[in-house]
Design a protein around this motif. Sequence first.
Motif, short mmCIF file in Angstrom:
data_model
loop_
_atom_site.label_atom_id
_atom_site.label_comp_id
_atom_site.label_asym_id
_atom_site.label_seq_id
_atom_site.Cartn_x
_atom_site.Cartn_y
_atom_site.Cartn_z
N GLU A 43 -8.68 -16.66 8.51
CA GLU A 43 -8.59 -16.41 7.07
C GLU A 43 -9.72 -15.52 6.57
O GLU A 43 -9.64 -14.96 5.49
CB GLU A 43 -8.60 -17.74 6.31
N ASP A 44 -10.78 -15.40 7.35
CA ASP A 44 -11.91 -14.55 6.94
C ASP A 44 -11.61 -13.07 7.14
O ASP A 44 -12.24 -12.22 6.50
CB ASP A 44 -13.17 -14.91 7.74
N VAL A 45 -10.69 -12.75 8.02
CA VAL A 45 -10.42 -11.34 8.32
C VAL A 45 -8.95 -10.94 8.14
O VAL A 45 -8.63 -9.77 8.24
CB VAL A 45 -10.84 -10.99 9.77
N TYR A 46 -8.07 -11.89 7.84
CA TYR A 46 -6.65 -11.53 7.70
C TYR A 46 -6.04 -12.33 6.56
O TYR A 46 -6.24 -13.53 6.45
CB TYR A 46 -5.88 -11.79 8.98
N ASN A 47 -5.31 -11.65 5.71
CA ASN A 47 -4.62 -12.27 4.60
C ASN A 47 -3.15 -11.91 4.71
O ASN A 47 -2.79 -10.73 4.71
CB ASN A 47 -5.20 -11.77 3.28
N ARG A 48 -2.28 -12.90 4.80
CA ARG A 48 -0.84 -12.64 4.97
C ARG A 48 -0.27 -11.87 3.79
O ARG A 48 0.63 -11.05 3.96
CB ARG A 48 -0.07 -13.94 5.13
N GLU A 49 -0.76 -12.13 2.61
CA GLU A 49 -0.23 -11.44 1.43
C GLU A 49 -0.55 -9.95 1.48
O GLU A 49 0.22 -9.13 0.99
CB GLU A 49 -0.81 -12.06 0.16
N MET A 50 -1.69 -9.59 2.06
CA MET A 50 -2.06 -8.18 2.16
C MET A 50 -1.38 -7.50 3.33
O MET A 50 -1.20 -6.29 3.33
CB MET A 50 -3.58 -8.05 2.30
N GLY A 51 -1.00 -8.25 4.34
CA GLY A 51 -0.31 -7.69 5.50
C GLY A 51 -1.14 -6.65 6.21
O GLY A 51 -2.29 -6.89 6.59
N ASP A 52 -0.58 -5.46 6.39
CA ASP A 52 -1.27 -4.37 7.09
C ASP A 52 -2.49 -3.86 6.34
O ASP A 52 -3.34 -3.20 6.91
CB ASP A 52 -0.32 -3.20 7.33
#
Length: 83
Positions: A69-78
């Motif tokens: 969760e510190d480096v990837y956000n599903r809502e932001m995607g790519d």
Amino acid sequence: MAKRRNAVVNPIPRILLGLGVLFAGSLLAFFILKLRANEELTDRPSREGLVPVPRSLRNLVAFEKVQREDVYNREMGDESYFW
């Protein structure tokens, strides 16, 4: 002089014609909007040959355990990567 009788006009054909025009216009607008939405999805720049580098979404402290969760956000995607 004799009075003229007004002809009785049936309103059903006008109503059906109006509904038909309204339906056809709505259908046309729906397909135009759907086509534009598909064009917007395909307007992304080509990322062929580029490497995704994770982007930190919060300030990271040295030697701290990093979670997904510190480096990837599903809502932001790519968009949660630098390319």
